[in-house]
Design an enzyme around this catalytic site. Sequence first.
Site, PDB file in Angstrom:
ATOM      1  N   SER A  97     -46.856 -59.044  22.037  1.00  0.00           N
ATOM      2  CA  SER A  97     -47.074 -60.404  21.541  1.00  0.00           C
ATOM      3  C   SER A  97     -47.840 -61.201  22.580  1.00  0.00           C
ATOM      4  O   SER A  97     -47.771 -60.895  23.782  1.00  0.00           O
ATOM      5  CB  SER A  97     -45.725 -61.086  21.267  1.00  0.00           C
ATOM      6  OG  SER A  97     -45.897 -62.468  21.017  1.00  0.00           O
ATOM      7  N   TYR A 136     -36.897 -63.653  23.058  1.00  0.00           N
ATOM      8  CA  TYR A 136     -38.008 -62.947  22.425  1.00  0.00           C
ATOM      9  C   TYR A 136     -39.158 -62.727  23.409  1.00  0.00           C
ATOM     10  O   TYR A 136     -39.672 -61.612  23.556  1.00  0.00           O
ATOM     11  CB  TYR A 136     -38.496 -63.747  21.215  1.00  0.00           C
ATOM     12  CG  TYR A 136     -39.683 -63.126  20.498  1.00  0.00           C
ATOM     13  CD1 TYR A 136     -39.509 -62.092  19.592  1.00  0.00           C
ATOM     14  CD2 TYR A 136     -40.971 -63.598  20.723  1.00  0.00           C
ATOM     15  CE1 TYR A 136     -40.579 -61.522  18.931  1.00  0.00           C
ATOM     16  CE2 TYR A 136     -42.062 -63.042  20.067  1.00  0.00           C
ATOM     17  CZ  TYR A 136     -41.864 -62.009  19.174  1.00  0.00           C
ATOM     18  OH  TYR A 136     -42.929 -61.446  18.531  1.00  0.00           O
TER      19      TYR A 136
END
Length: 677
Positions: free
Chosen positions: A554, A567
Site C-alpha cells: 500500500s 494497517y
Amino acid sequence: MSETARELVARSNRLGADPRNTNFAGGNTSAKGTETDPVTGEDVELLWVKGSGGDLGTLTEKGLAVLRLDRLRALSKVYPGVEREDEMVAAFDYVLHGKGGAAPSIDTAMHGLVDAAHVDHLHPDSGIAFATAADGEALTAAAFGGRVVWVPWRRPGWQLGEDIAAIKRANPDAIGCILGGHGVTAWGDTSAESEANSLWIIETAAAYIAEHGRENPFGTPLDGYEALPEAERRAKAAALAPAIRGLASTDRAQLGHFSDSDEVLDFLASSEHPRLAALGTSCPDHFLRTKVKPLVLDLPAAASVDDSIARLKELHEQYRADYAAYYNTHANAESPAMRGADPAIVLVPGVGMFSFGANKQTARVAGEFYVNAINVMRGAEAISRYEPISDAEKFRIEYWALEEAKLQRMPAPKPLASRIALVTGAASGIGKAIATRLAAEGACVVIADLDLEKAQAAAAELGGTDVAIGIKADVTDERAVQAAVDATVLAFGGLDLVVNNAGLSLSKSLLETTVADWDLQHNVMAKGSFLVSRAAASVLIAQEMGGDIVYISSKNSVFAGPNNIAYSATKADQAHQVRLLAAELGEHGVKVNGINPDGVVRGSGIFAGGWGAKRAAVYGVPEEELGKYYAQRTLLKREVLPENVANAVFALCSADLSHTTGLHIPVDAGVAAAFLR
C-alpha cells in the site's frame, strides 16, 4: 445446416460422449449426401467429415469439412503411391465444396473411398486391445466371425483408405474392420446403422475379453508397490510434484495434471508394469500425447520423498538419453528437429501418475490417454500378448511432416501460458481483478479466499477447471496455507507466481486500537504473507524454474496518515518482506516485488466492510464520494481501480521485467508524499 450434417453431428456427439467409444479429440465420423450446387443448380454428392483436430463429443457444424465426393474419389487417378501419399492432403483443398468448412484430416481418404453412406472411425480401448494383440488377426476372426475384418497396420493416409475400401469390396457382409495397432472403423447405409455397428464392435470386443481373458493380465501383485492410503498418497504427490514438473520442463515449461485413479494404481502395483510401460503406447492418438513411453520410478511406495526425487533425477537423465537415441536412430535429413526429450507421463508406484503438456487441458488429456493405454494393455494381455507397433513406425507418426504442419498452425501462446498463479483474497476486489488479468494472459489461476463459495464462483467466471479453481484458505493458519499450496501443485503441477493480496483494515486512532485489532491485521497481512511466501518458496526452489512473488502492499507503507496505525504498520512490514525475500531468493531465479496502491474503493471488500465509511468520516466526505476524494488528492486526478493494480501485477510478471526484483511500483495516480526514496 443440412439434415445429413445435422444427423452426423448428433451421432458424433453421442459416440464421443462415452469414453468407452473413443478418447478426447480421437476418431472421426462422416456422412455422404446430396445437395444442390449453387452454381449449376444440379445435384452434387458431398462428403461431410469431422475436420482435423476436432472432438466428436463436442463437434458442431463448424467442425465439419465438406468435400465434393466425385472430385475426392477422382484423386485416385493421380495418387502417386505410398511414398508420396502425404501430397494428397494438399490436394484436398481442390475438392472442397464452397468454403469447405474445417480443415480436412488425414483420415478423409478413409471416409471418402469406402463405399458406404456413413463411416465411423473410433479408438475404443476394447478394439485397440485386439489391434495391439500379438495374434490380433486370428482373434478378430474368432471374436467377430466374418462381420469384422482385420487390416494390417498402416500409417493413416490415402493408402489406408484404399486398403479399407478394397477390403470392404472383398467382404460385402462385413460391417467394419480392426485396424492393426490403431483402432476400429465401422460403416452403414444409414447413420443409425453405422452407429449401431460401431457400438456392436466395441461391445463384442469387450465381451470377448471379459469371457476369454485371463484373470490377472498384469501379473501378480508386486510387494511394496501397492497404493498408499489416500491422505498419505496425496501428501506424497504434492511433495513430489514440484521436482517432477521441473524435470518435465527441462526443455520448455510444462503444466501438469495428477491422477491417482484405480487403473493407474493397480497397474503400478503389478509385476508386469515395468515390461509393459517400456513397450510404450500404440494407437497414434495415444503416443502423440503421451510420447513413446513413460518415465517410471522404480522404487516401492514407501520410498522417502528425498530418495524418490534423487532417483527420478537419475531416471530423467537416462530417459532423455534414450529419447535422443530414439530420435537419432530414426530421423533423416527431412525430419523436423527434435521437439524435446522430456517425458509427458511420469508414473510413481503407490502414488499415481503425473502428466504434462503445454497447457492444462493438454496435460490432463495426456493422462487420460495413458489410462486408455493401460486399459488397452490389460485387454491385449488378457487374451494374448501386448505388441504395439515398432519404434520406427511410432517415429514416422510422431515426426510426420503433416503432424509438424499441424503444430505450426497452432496460435502463438499468450504471455503467461504455462504459468501457474496462486492469488490470495481473490474472490473479490483487487484479488479478483488480478486473477482475471492473469487468466486472460494465459496463466492457470488458483483463487484462494476465506469464502469458498465466492472463490469457486470467481473461478467459474474465468472458465473451467483447466483455467482456474477456487479454494478455501485462511492465510493466518500455517496448515491451511500449506494445504492451499498443495492443492495448487496437485491441480496444475506446480507453482510459478504468488500474489499476496489477502488483507483487511480497521480505521482507528492509536488510542482506539486494541491489541486484538493489531494482531488481526498483522496476522492476516504480515504473518499471512510470510506463511504464503515460505510455503510457495519451497515449491519454487524445488522446481528450479524461477518464479515471481508479488506483494500487494500500500502507499500507506511509506505514507503516514491519521487513524491508521495497525494497517499502515503491517503494510510497512509487507514492504520490507519484499526486499528481504528478493535478496534471499534471487539465487533461485525467484523475483520478489511489491505494488503500492492508493485506496481502491470500487469493488473492494475492505471498503465495503466498513473501512470506507470510517475513512470517509476521517476525511469529512460522504462515503459514496470517497473514490472521487482520493482521486482529487492525486497528481493525475484519477481514481485507482482494481484493474490498475492487476495491470501492474502482469507487468511485473511479464518477460519485459524479467530483470526486476526488490521493486515497489506505486499505483496511486501520483501521491507525492508516497514517492519512493
